[in-house]
Design a protein around this motif. Structure first.
Motif, short mmCIF file in Angstrom:
data_model
loop_
_atom_site.label_atom_id
_atom_site.label_comp_id
_atom_site.label_asym_id
_atom_site.label_seq_id
_atom_site.Cartn_x
_atom_site.Cartn_y
_atom_site.Cartn_z
N SER A 1 -60.71 67.07 14.11
CA SER A 1 -61.02 68.36 13.49
C SER A 1 -61.88 68.24 12.23
O SER A 1 -62.42 69.24 11.76
N ALA A 2 -62.03 67.02 11.68
CA ALA A 2 -62.81 66.85 10.46
C ALA A 2 -64.29 66.54 10.74
O ALA A 2 -65.06 66.34 9.81
N PHE A 3 -64.66 66.51 12.02
CA PHE A 3 -66.05 66.15 12.37
C PHE A 3 -67.04 67.10 11.72
O PHE A 3 -68.07 66.68 11.18
N LEU A 4 -66.76 68.40 11.78
CA LEU A 4 -67.68 69.39 11.24
C LEU A 4 -67.89 69.19 9.75
O LEU A 4 -69.01 69.31 9.25
N ALA A 5 -66.81 68.87 9.03
CA ALA A 5 -66.92 68.65 7.59
C ALA A 5 -67.74 67.40 7.29
O ALA A 5 -68.50 67.35 6.31
N ARG A 6 -67.60 66.38 8.14
CA ARG A 6 -68.31 65.12 7.90
C ARG A 6 -69.79 65.21 8.25
O ARG A 6 -70.64 64.67 7.54
N TYR A 7 -70.11 65.88 9.34
CA TYR A 7 -71.47 65.82 9.86
C TYR A 7 -72.15 67.18 10.01
O TYR A 7 -73.25 67.25 10.56
N GLY A 8 -71.53 68.24 9.51
CA GLY A 8 -72.13 69.57 9.65
C GLY A 8 -73.48 69.69 8.98
O GLY A 8 -74.34 70.45 9.42
N GLY A 9 -73.70 68.93 7.91
CA GLY A 9 -74.99 68.98 7.22
C GLY A 9 -75.83 67.74 7.42
O GLY A 9 -76.84 67.55 6.74
N SER A 10 -75.44 66.88 8.35
CA SER A 10 -76.16 65.61 8.54
C SER A 10 -77.53 65.84 9.17
O SER A 10 -77.69 66.66 10.08
N ALA A 11 -78.51 65.08 8.68
CA ALA A 11 -79.85 65.16 9.25
C ALA A 11 -79.93 64.52 10.62
O ALA A 11 -80.95 64.62 11.30
N ASP A 12 -78.85 63.85 11.05
CA ASP A 12 -78.84 63.26 12.40
C ASP A 12 -78.84 64.33 13.48
O ASP A 12 -79.26 64.08 14.60
N PHE A 13 -78.35 65.53 13.13
CA PHE A 13 -78.19 66.59 14.11
C PHE A 13 -78.94 67.85 13.68
O PHE A 13 -78.88 68.25 12.52
N LEU A 14 -79.63 68.47 14.63
CA LEU A 14 -80.25 69.77 14.37
C LEU A 14 -79.20 70.87 14.37
O LEU A 14 -79.34 71.87 13.67
N LEU A 15 -78.17 70.68 15.16
CA LEU A 15 -77.14 71.70 15.31
C LEU A 15 -75.80 71.03 15.49
O LEU A 15 -75.67 70.07 16.25
N VAL A 16 -74.79 71.49 14.75
CA VAL A 16 -73.41 71.05 14.93
C VAL A 16 -72.58 72.31 15.05
O VAL A 16 -72.43 73.07 14.09
N ASN A 17 -72.04 72.56 16.23
CA ASN A 17 -71.36 73.82 16.50
C ASN A 17 -69.98 73.54 17.09
O ASN A 17 -69.87 72.98 18.18
N GLU A 18 -68.95 73.91 16.36
CA GLU A 18 -67.59 73.74 16.87
C GLU A 18 -67.30 74.82 17.90
O GLU A 18 -67.39 76.01 17.61
N ILE A 19 -66.96 74.39 19.11
CA ILE A 19 -66.72 75.33 20.20
C ILE A 19 -65.45 76.12 19.92
O ILE A 19 -64.39 75.57 19.62
N ASP A 20 -65.57 77.44 20.03
CA ASP A 20 -64.45 78.36 19.79
C ASP A 20 -63.91 78.25 18.38
O ASP A 20 -62.79 78.66 18.10
N GLY A 21 -64.69 77.71 17.47
CA GLY A 21 -64.29 77.65 16.07
C GLY A 21 -65.18 78.56 15.26
O GLY A 21 -66.37 78.67 15.51
#
Length: 593
Positions: free
Chosen positions: A373-393
């Motif tokens: 559950s902490a993935f979004l907090a860790r990588y939500g702003g990472s330049a590795d990803f264009l989009l980080v979207n928690e499904i149903d969150g």
């Protein structure tokens, strides 16, 4: 004229051609390609070190860097999500939903970089889609195009406009203010939005998103196995039991009692009664049944869409800067690095079948991953990803801090437009204010600061400077003048079209930097005001509608919308023609020759 450019000019042309080829190949990340190009030009003597590195302290580039702070604060506080939830509400139908998304995205992107807007609204649209049954493919592309159109209206709307404004200062021309592009931008936006709500909406595909395809497939082929208490694998590690190197299936997670272990490590020891969840095709189920010491669970309790606080499903879109580009998940150690197990991969809107670990990754690939559950907090702003979207969150919104960020953004706009404060100074003041107000932490800021994008932009300036110094820009401008019979309007049209083509093949920022000296040279040879050509370059560099690579946000919605490459051509080409016609008409009226 061609012979006059000398070896420096030919080397510049060769470097630019090689840069274009490597960017299209996608084997290396753009920051490495552009930095290497700048290094070659500097080492060969085409540019001095100061000229090659001048882009990194250009005022436009510095402003883009400072705005990363505000973008990080907008993401962290959930300000855009809050506005979106308030405005979007519940649509009454497809046209109503399209009008709401477009009506929100366009004005927001005039003052906020469109990347976080697309990221937040993609999540909202996907939730809408699941709740209402509206296909995301009919919503995401219009929303994305609306952010591009809105961004054309002000200097803040897109990094391209800021970079062109910085080039204007560098050339010793009168500075541009916040709303210099407004006259042209608003005409283009009005024409473009009208197209999207009429002709364009009938050209959109009706298709499931890549996530919906992947989830359906993964649910169909999820198999749960039990470790026998006295079996031969009890007491062995995952690796020793050979469960990480199966031919047609892969281990997704281990459930022990009430504890869920997603992205289980190969060194974890198996115990009797452990539940092992595998994802595989129907032809691979036999492979699992033949394994000694594990047997099928008669009570299959795993549900891939079930969120129990220990596991979460996240959809990510890989950026061009991701270290795994050109490598497989296994070679990049994706599972251990991110503590995330990849369930499925989609590319160009279609699910890739076979083992995810054997797929060579590309920029824009959409990955459905199971993680903690902490993935979004860790990588939500990472330049590795264009989009980080928690499904149903839905993500938390801190309203007090969201108001603070929006207030700082509003004061920045007022200071620049009404008080005449320099945009870099006002942006810096706003960034300092949100940091002092703790609207964004230093850790979150460090994750969101995209140094690699700044390297791309700064290095692109070296290519533009080389075009100017070597005389290539003058030669190209002369050729455009000959093709147009020295007619200013025809030359303006050619400059705009060339910029659009460069944007679709390169990136918006690189196209702006490359075409700016050509536009200035064309104005100088014609003896006209350079402003029409500057605006043509600025608008043309943002008009990346026809290909997924023309604009970063096009790539962000590629997988989530389930789009194909041809969808961008079918919807984006007429849009590009409409917007181009509007832009050229507005420029010729506002800055007549």
């Amino acid at each position: 004229m061609v012979e006059a450019i000398g070896w420096q000019g030919w080397l510049t042309v060769a470097v630019i051609a090689a840069t274009l080829g490597l960017l299209l190949w996608e084997r290396f990340t753009p920051d490495k390609i552009l930095a290497s190009a700048a290094l070659v030009l500097m080492a060969s003597g085409v540019l001095s070190p100061a000229e090659a590195l001048a882009g990194f302290w250009n005022k436009g580039v510095l402003t883009v860097a400072v705005l990363f702070v505000l973008v990080a604060a907008l993401k962290t506080t959930g300000a855009i999500r809050w506005i979106g939830n308030w405005v979007l509400g519940r649509p009454r139908g497809l046209l109503h939903a399209q009008a709401r998304t477009i009506g929100l995205a366009a004005p927001l992107s005039a003052f906020i970089n469109n990347t976080p807007i697309v990221a937040m609204m993609t999540s909202a649209v996907e939730h809408w889609s699941r709740r209402t049954g509206l296909p995301p493919s009919r919503l995401l592309l219009p929303m994305n195009y609306a952010t591009i159109l809105g961004g054309m209206c002000t200097l803040l709307g897109t990094s391209t406009n800021l970079i062109v404004a910085g080039l204007v200062l560098q050339a010793g021309l009168p500075p541009m203010n916040m709303f210099t592009p407004l006259g042209v931008g608003i005409v283009a936006a009005a024409v473009g939005l009208a197209y999207l709500l009429t002709i364009g909406r009938w050209l959109l595909p009706d298709r499931r998103s890549a996530f919906q395809q992947a989830r359906a497939d993964a649910r169909e082929y999820t198999v749960e196995m039990l470790v026998e208490p006295q079996g031969p694998v009890a007491g062995l590690t995952i690796g020793e039991a050979g469960l990480r190197h199966l031919e047609d299936s892969f281990l997704l997670e281990l459930i022990r009692g009430n504890d869920v272990h997603p992205a289980v490590a190969p060194g974890m020891k198996l115990e009797g009664g452990d539940r092992l969840v595998f994802v595989c095709g129907t032809h691979a189920i036999r492979e699992l049944h033949l394994l000694e010491g594990i047997r099928p669970a008669t009570d299959q309790v795993f549900k891939i869409e079930h969120g129990d606080g220990q596991r979460t499903l996240v959809e990510v879109v890989l950026s061009a800067f991701h270290p795994a580009i050109g490598r497989t998940l296994v070679a990049a150690a994706f599972r251990s690095h991110y503590n995330a197990a990849v369930i499925a991969i989609a590319r160009r809107g279609q699910r890739l079948h076979g083992k995810p670990g054997e797929v060579e990754l590309q920029a824009g690939d959409t990955l459905l991953v199971e993680t903690d559950s902490a993935f979004l907090a860790r990588y939500g702003g990472s330049a590795d990803f264009l989009l980080v979207n928690e499904i149903d969150g839905s993500g938390a919104v801190d309203r007090r801090k969201a108001w603070g960020v929006l207030g700082a953004l509003g004061l920045m706009v007022v200071a620049n437009t009404l008080l005449g404060v320099d945009i870099l100074l006002s942006a810096t003041a706003a960034a300092v204010a949100v940091v002092l107000a703790r609207c964004v932490s230093l850790v979150e800021l460090r994750r969101s600061l995209d140094l690699r994008l700044l390297v791309v932009i700064g290095s692109s300036f070296a290519l533009g400077a080389a075009l100017d110094r070597s005389g290539v820009a003058t030669v190209v401008a002369s050729a455009l003048g000959q093709w147009s019979a020295a007619d200013p309007l025809t030359t303006l049209i050619l400059v705009y079209i060339t910029t659009v083509v460069a944007t679709e093949m390169l990136t918006n920022n690189a196209a702006a930097v490359l075409m700016f000296p050509i536009g200035l040279a064309a104005a100088g040879q014609l003896g006209t005001d350079p402003m029409p050509f500057i605006m043509a370059v600025m608008m043309g560099a943002s008009a990346g509608f026809i290909t997924p690579i023309g604009y970063q946000t096009n790539l962000m919605i590629y997988g989530p919308g389930g789009y194909r490459f041809t969808d961008y051509i079918r919807v984006g080409l007429p849009l590009s023609i409409c917007v181009g016609t509007a832009v050229l008409w507005a420029i010729s009226r506002l800055w007549p020759f």
